[in-house]
Design a protein around this motif. Structure first.
Motif, short mmCIF file in Angstrom:
data_model
loop_
_atom_site.label_atom_id
_atom_site.label_comp_id
_atom_site.label_asym_id
_atom_site.label_seq_id
_atom_site.Cartn_x
_atom_site.Cartn_y
_atom_site.Cartn_z
N LEU A 48 22.78 -22.24 -14.06
CA LEU A 48 22.78 -23.59 -14.75
C LEU A 48 24.21 -24.29 -14.78
O LEU A 48 24.10 -25.43 -15.27
CB LEU A 48 22.44 -23.49 -16.07
N VAL A 51 24.08 -28.00 -13.73
CA VAL A 51 23.51 -28.92 -14.58
C VAL A 51 24.30 -29.60 -15.61
O VAL A 51 24.07 -30.66 -16.21
CB VAL A 51 22.37 -28.18 -15.46
N ILE A 66 21.24 -38.78 -12.79
CA ILE A 66 20.22 -37.62 -12.64
C ILE A 66 19.10 -37.92 -11.68
O ILE A 66 18.69 -37.30 -10.91
CB ILE A 66 19.51 -37.18 -14.04
N ALA A 115 24.94 -26.42 -20.35
CA ALA A 115 23.69 -25.81 -20.31
C ALA A 115 23.98 -24.06 -20.72
O ALA A 115 24.71 -23.53 -20.15
CB ALA A 115 23.23 -25.93 -18.78
N LEU A 138 19.85 -27.05 -23.61
CA LEU A 138 20.78 -28.31 -22.82
C LEU A 138 21.26 -28.80 -24.06
O LEU A 138 20.75 -29.49 -25.03
CB LEU A 138 20.12 -29.11 -21.84
N LEU A 213 15.02 -30.31 -13.58
CA LEU A 213 15.22 -28.78 -13.36
C LEU A 213 14.66 -28.24 -12.20
O LEU A 213 15.22 -27.16 -11.75
CB LEU A 213 14.86 -28.42 -14.81
N MET A 216 16.75 -28.70 -9.03
CA MET A 216 18.10 -28.26 -9.40
C MET A 216 18.09 -26.92 -9.39
O MET A 216 19.13 -26.13 -8.91
CB MET A 216 18.83 -28.90 -10.41
#
Length: 485
Positions: A48, A51, A66, A115, A138, A213, A216
């Motif tokens: 993560l 992120v 994003i 995250a 998050l 998500l 990624m």
């Protein structure tokens, strides 16, 4: 971690004919342990990390929008003169523009600051399908308005497929279901805008976050998960085991149970001459005992199978007893024919030619006494006269509590001298009335002289255990069960 089950009467067991050993065993990997392994792997790889500190949309001078990471949005569409064309983005996501969202984003960017996780749970869906859920937390901020946290799940479907003697992993999908956002407000700088802002943010995150998500995290997560499962489901012999052609573990079926991944395994060995033939595999075994609390994996097999494997491993050696031993001297005096008894007329040469030997040509047998494992070893005590012209033999069966240990990926059987008893078989007829003394002397000799030597021999003839990445049987516990198939 090691289980066997089956109930037999120890004193009545006898060796059987030779044959090749092919045995059915069961290997289970705990679902809880698998969850832990997945969680540890994902934490180590920090899936993560990439992120964090990513703006959900453009904030001046910071990060990348994003939407640039989404598969259906090209950079040229999501940027316009270094700013977002929000009407175009809104049209792409929902089919209409969001003017209020535009105002909020222009006031301050919505940013994923951090995250945490993921927290891993594993759910069994069928005998070949399970689902891994990654719960991520998050931390987001809408600059100068509010800061909040959300919880979102990523789900990976995994199917196990058996091809020959190999279990393969098929990853069905990886997705983040829309909806079900759990939002907690951490700070609110402008209380008048909070409710309206959350309403708008929830709507846009519900549409964008699942795709984000998925794009990624899923590629790396599925790669790591596939690698881990393939390692767990690949059974090998430890590199230290010599002669792998003589011990081969083959996975024949793999299924998912409520508490574990259950693999049916066939162990193939080559038995030498004079060893017991294996019994047929149990085609419809009783349910396995539950995994011991805290156990990451176990290897379960029928008691008969273990005895057959033990016979394949066993190589007998005769033990020549030291005649200076006091118990040996007493036995020689008791067993010697008249012409060999010590006395003035017996020459030193004759006395020096006497030999006392413990012989165990047949392998030991393990049986159960309630929930206690016992080991039965047959053998004989032979007194040989000068030049082997005469001999006296006493057969015996030694019964002892069986202790199991594992070292260097081998399962070892050990006798416990303090729990041992002996039963005599045929012995010289001239000893009528002295059977109790003979039995006591034989037991004392076996406990003090034979068993240390025999246990060392059994340590050299341990059962090679399968090796799985991340799981070791070096600290194995033996847990016998009386259930039989």
């Amino acid at each position: 971690m090691l289980l066997f089950w089956g109930s037999l009467l120890c004193w009545g067991l006898l060796p059987q004919a030779q044959g090749q050993a092919r045995h059915l065993l069961f290997l289970r990997v705990s679902k809880d342990q698998l969850e832990t392994d997945i969680s540890d792997l994902f934490s180590e790889q920090r899936i993560l990390d990439h992120v964090t500190r990513i703006p959900v949309t453009e904030a001046a001078g910071e990060g990348v929008p994003i939407l640039d990471h989404l598969p259906f949005v090209r950079e040229g569409l999501s940027r316009k003169s270094s700013r977002l064309d929000l009407s175009l983005v809104g049209d792409l996501l929902s089919g209409k523009s969001l003017p209020l969202l535009e105002e909020l984003f222009q006031a301050g960017g919505l940013i994923i600051e951090d995250a945490k996780g993921p927290e891993v749970t594993l759910q069994i869906l069928s005998d070949s399908l399970f689902q891994v859920t990654l719960q991520t937390k998050l931390y987001l901020s809408l600059q100068r308005i509010l800061r909040f946290s959300i919880i979102k799940n990523i789900r990976i479907g995994v199917r196990l497929e058996q091809t020959g003697n190999k279990t393969r992993v098929a990853l069905n999908d990886c997705h983040t279901p829309p909806g079900n956002l759990s939002i907690e407000v951490l700070e609110q700088m402008n209380p008048f805008l909070v409710n309206e802002a959350l309403k708008v943010i929830t709507g846009v995150l519900d549409k964008t976050l699942p795709f984000f998500l998925q794009k990624m995290v899923c590629p790396l997560a599925t790669t790591l998960l596939n690698s881990l499962l393939e390692d767990v489901l690949r059974i090998t012999l430890a590199p230290t085991i010599s002669g792998p052609e003589d011990f081969q573990y083959h996975v024949t079926t793999t299924e998912l149970t409520e508490e574990a991944i259950l693999m049916q395994v066939q162990l193939v060995t080559r038995c030498g001459p004079g060893q017991r033939a294996p019994r047929p595999d149990h085609l419809a075994p009783q349910p396995l005992p539950k995994l011991a609390q805290g156990s990451m994996a176990d290897l379960a097999f029928w008691l008969e199978a273990y005895n057959d494997i033990l016979s394949c491993l066993y190589t007998s050696k005769e033990l020549l007893v030291d005649l200076q031993d006091s118990t040996a001297a007493a036995l020689i005096q008791l067993l010697s024919p008249r012409e060999l008894e010590p006395g003035p007329e017996t020459s030193a040469q004759s006395r020096g030619s006497v030999g006392l030997t413990v012989s165990t040509p047949d392998p030991p047998t393990v049986c159960l006494d309630g929930h206690t494992a016992m080991a039965l070893q047959p053998g004989s005590l032979v007194l040989r006269g000068p030049s082997n012209t005469s001999s006296v033999s006493v057969s015996w069966k030694l019964l002892s509590k069986a202790m199991f240990s594992s070292k260097n990926q081998e399962l070892e059987l050990q006798f416990t001298p303090n729990s041992s008893t002996v039963a005599l078989g045929p012995h010289p007829a001239g000893l009528a009335g002295q059977e109790e003394r003979l039995e006591a002397l034989v037991l004392e000799l076996l406990k003090r002289t034979f068993l240390p030597h025999h246990n060392e021999l059994l340590r050299e003839q341990g059962l090679p255990l399968p090796s799985i990445k991340g799981i070791s049987f070096d600290q194995a516990r033996m847990e016998p069960s009386e259930g039989r198939g």
